[in-house]
Motif scaffolding. Structure first.
Motif, PDB file in Angstrom:
ATOM      1  N   GLY A  33       0.796  -1.228   0.000  1.00 11.10           N
ATOM      2  CA  GLY A  33       0.000   0.000   0.000  1.00 11.10           C
ATOM      3  C   GLY A  33       0.821   1.268   0.000  1.00 11.10           C
ATOM      4  N   LEU A  34       1.664   1.427   0.991  1.00  8.98           N
ATOM      5  CA  LEU A  34       2.401   2.682   1.138  1.00  8.98           C
ATOM      6  C   LEU A  34       3.644   2.430   1.986  1.00  8.98           C
ATOM      7  N   GLN A  37       7.190   7.252   5.488  1.00 15.47           N
ATOM      8  CA  GLN A  37       7.974   8.430   5.119  1.00 15.47           C
ATOM      9  C   GLN A  37       9.439   8.178   5.428  1.00 15.47           C
ATOM     10  N   TYR A  43      12.070   1.635  -3.579  1.00 17.58           N
ATOM     11  CA  TYR A  43      11.365   0.583  -2.852  1.00 17.58           C
ATOM     12  C   TYR A  43      10.191   0.110  -3.712  1.00 17.58           C
ATOM     13  N   TRP A  47      -0.218  -3.734  -4.027  1.00 20.61           N
ATOM     14  CA  TRP A  47      -1.567  -3.438  -3.567  1.00 20.61           C
ATOM     15  C   TRP A  47      -2.589  -4.236  -4.384  1.00 20.61           C
ATOM     16  N   GLY A  49      -5.857  -4.400  -6.587  1.00 21.13           N
ATOM     17  CA  GLY A  49      -6.657  -3.527  -7.443  1.00 21.13           C
ATOM     18  C   GLY A  49      -8.117  -3.933  -7.494  1.00 21.13           C
ATOM     19  N   SER A  50      -8.348  -5.226  -7.558  1.00 25.46           N
ATOM     20  CA  SER A  50      -9.710  -5.734  -7.665  1.00 25.46           C
ATOM     21  C   SER A  50      -9.663  -7.245  -7.466  1.00 25.46           C
ATOM     22  N   LYS A  71       4.572  -1.555  -8.042  1.00 26.28           N
ATOM     23  CA  LYS A  71       5.337  -0.447  -8.604  1.00 26.28           C
ATOM     24  C   LYS A  71       6.632  -0.307  -7.841  1.00 26.28           C
ATOM     25  N   GLU A 119       5.228  11.749 -10.675  1.00 29.15           N
ATOM     26  CA  GLU A 119       4.672  12.793  -9.820  1.00 29.15           C
ATOM     27  C   GLU A 119       5.813  13.659  -9.276  1.00 29.15           C
TER      28      GLU A 119
ATOM     29  N   LEU B  76      -6.472   9.085 -11.353  1.00 32.19           N
ATOM     30  CA  LEU B  76      -5.223   8.348 -11.532  1.00 32.19           C
ATOM     31  C   LEU B  76      -4.523   8.118 -10.199  1.00 32.19           C
ATOM     32  N   TYR B  80      -4.024   4.314  -8.396  1.00 34.05           N
ATOM     33  CA  TYR B  80      -2.692   3.710  -8.286  1.00 34.05           C
ATOM     34  C   TYR B  80      -1.878   4.227  -7.099  1.00 34.05           C
ATOM     35  N   GLY B  81      -2.393   5.190  -6.366  1.00 37.64           N
ATOM     36  CA  GLY B  81      -1.677   5.728  -5.222  1.00 37.64           C
ATOM     37  C   GLY B  81      -0.582   6.699  -5.638  1.00 37.64           C
ATOM     38  N   THR B  82       0.030   7.320  -4.644  1.00 39.37           N
ATOM     39  CA  THR B  82       1.145   8.237  -4.883  1.00 39.37           C
ATOM     40  C   THR B  82       2.249   7.896  -3.890  1.00 39.37           C
ATOM     41  N   VAL B  83       3.304   8.680  -3.909  1.00 42.68           N
ATOM     42  CA  VAL B  83       4.390   8.475  -2.956  1.00 42.68           C
ATOM     43  C   VAL B  83       3.879   8.646  -1.518  1.00 42.68           C
ATOM     44  N   ASN B  84       2.873   9.513  -1.355  1.00 36.88           N
ATOM     45  CA  ASN B  84       2.380   9.814  -0.007  1.00 36.88           C
ATOM     46  C   ASN B  84       0.970   9.326   0.283  1.00 36.88           C
ATOM     47  N   MET B  85       0.412   8.527  -0.606  1.00 39.06           N
ATOM     48  CA  MET B  85      -0.968   8.056  -0.402  1.00 39.06           C
ATOM     49  C   MET B  85      -1.116   6.650  -0.975  1.00 39.06           C
ATOM     50  N   PRO B  86      -1.693   5.741  -0.217  1.00 35.02           N
ATOM     51  CA  PRO B  86      -1.895   4.388  -0.769  1.00 35.02           C
ATOM     52  C   PRO B  86      -2.969   4.414  -1.861  1.00 35.02           C
ATOM     53  N   PRO B  87      -2.980   3.394  -2.712  1.00 36.49           N
ATOM     54  CA  PRO B  87      -4.026   3.332  -3.738  1.00 36.49           C
ATOM     55  C   PRO B  87      -5.404   3.079  -3.114  1.00 36.49           C
ATOM     56  N   PRO B  89      -8.298   1.843  -5.150  1.00 32.06           N
ATOM     57  CA  PRO B  89      -8.848   1.473  -6.470  1.00 32.06           C
ATOM     58  C   PRO B  89     -10.369   1.504  -6.485  1.00 32.06           C
ATOM     59  N   GLN B  92     -11.123  -0.131 -11.650  1.00 32.61           N
ATOM     60  CA  GLN B  92     -11.122  -1.547 -12.016  1.00 32.61           C
ATOM     61  C   GLN B  92     -12.247  -2.307 -11.319  1.00 32.61           C
ATOM     62  N   PRO B  93     -12.502  -2.059 -10.026  1.00 36.99           N
ATOM     63  CA  PRO B  93     -13.650  -2.738  -9.409  1.00 36.99           C
ATOM     64  C   PRO B  93     -14.979  -2.415 -10.086  1.00 36.99           C
ATOM     65  N   ASP B  96     -15.023  -4.500 -13.212  1.00 41.43           N
ATOM     66  CA  ASP B  96     -15.218  -5.919 -12.898  1.00 41.43           C
ATOM     67  C   ASP B  96     -16.644  -6.206 -12.436  1.00 41.43           C
TER      68      ASP B  96
END
Lengths: 138, 114
Positions: A33-34, A37, A43, A47, A49-50, A71, A119, B76, B80-87, B89, B92-93, B96
């Motif tokens: 997930g994450l 910090q 790294y 996660w 996705g579905s 990723k 990003e 987006l 898919y999440g970011t460096v500071n936030m988990p995805p 989703p 896709q659900p 599906d």
């Protein structure tokens, strides 16, 4: 109790962390997930996705169609040297593979799409090459 | 980002189905695309923050017999999440969840060919 989505992540995590080549490339480790910090880069992040179930006519679960993401995250400046080789190695380890985790079988795993996420964080460009992998877990 | 509505079930004979039932395939796919968009709007994890993400989700017609569900705003980063936030989703659900009904609609048309 079945928890197929997490079995898929458990398998992928075990495969990735068990490979010395991959772990040498992702010095910050593998996270779900994450990453915390301050984690060293690059790294890897996994996660879910579905995860729809495939049911038989009498509603028995045949397998769970787990789509999970992977990723490799780091500053874009590390791209050619570290991010790309790490993702390439992960793909070798996961694509067209099968296995087991937590008493359940990973019947097959294949990459369904590639990702390349960019990003800007604190005026620094970060890059996250990755992919979405489809695993059938039963 | 856009999710194309797939037609894998009857892909090989889709031209024949389209020729035999003019408009029916378009109805199945366009209504499926709308249901994907609605499902995503209803279930995305950033409800009522700015409204931009909900408002961005819409269906566009592409080439003949093709529809795409288009996602903007923070889609987006949520998917898919970011460096500071988990995805988180939700695209896709949505696909599906709705896809079986699209496949079923196309399969019903296919069965009428026999």
């Amino acid at each position: 109790m079945s928890n197929e989505p997490y079995r898929a992540l458990q398998w992928a995590e075990a495969v990735l962390t068990g490979d010395a080549t991959f772990m040498a490339l992702v010095v910050g480790g593998v996270w779900r997930g994450l990453a915390p910090q301050g984690t060293a880069t690059p790294y890897a992040v996994l996660w879910i996705g579905s995860a729809p179930d495939l049911l038989s006519w009498n509603r028995r679960r045949v397998w769970t169609d787990v789509l999970f993401g992977l990723k490799v995250v780091g500053e874009a400046s590390k791209g050619i040297a570290a991010l790309d080789p790490a993702m390439a190695r992960a793909d070798v380890l996961l694509n067209l593979q099968k296995g087991a985790a937590g008493g359940q079988s990973i019947l097959g795993c294949a990459r369904e799409s590639a990702l390349d996420l960019e990003e800007i964080v604190n005026n620094v460009l970060w890059s996250s090459p990755g992919g979405m992998y489809r695993a059938h877990v039963a | 980002m856009a999710w194309d509505v797939g037609v894998e079930v009857v892909q090989d004979i889709l031209p024949e189905v389209i020729a035999r039932f003019p408009g029916a395939v378009d109805t199945v796919q366009s209504s499926g695309a709308e249901r994907i968009a609605q499902y995503a709007r209803d279930h995305h994890p950033w409800q009522n923050q700015t409204g931009w993400t909900e408002a961005s989700i819409h269906v566009e017609r592409g080439a003949d017999h093709e529809w795409a569900v288009v996602f903007g705003g923070a889609s987006l980063f949520l998917e898919y999440g970011t460096v500071n936030m988990p995805p988180y989703p939700y695209i896709q659900p949505a696909f599906d969840a709705v896809r079986p009904s699209i496949d079923d609609g196309l399969s019903r048309l296919e069965s009428k060919l026999v």
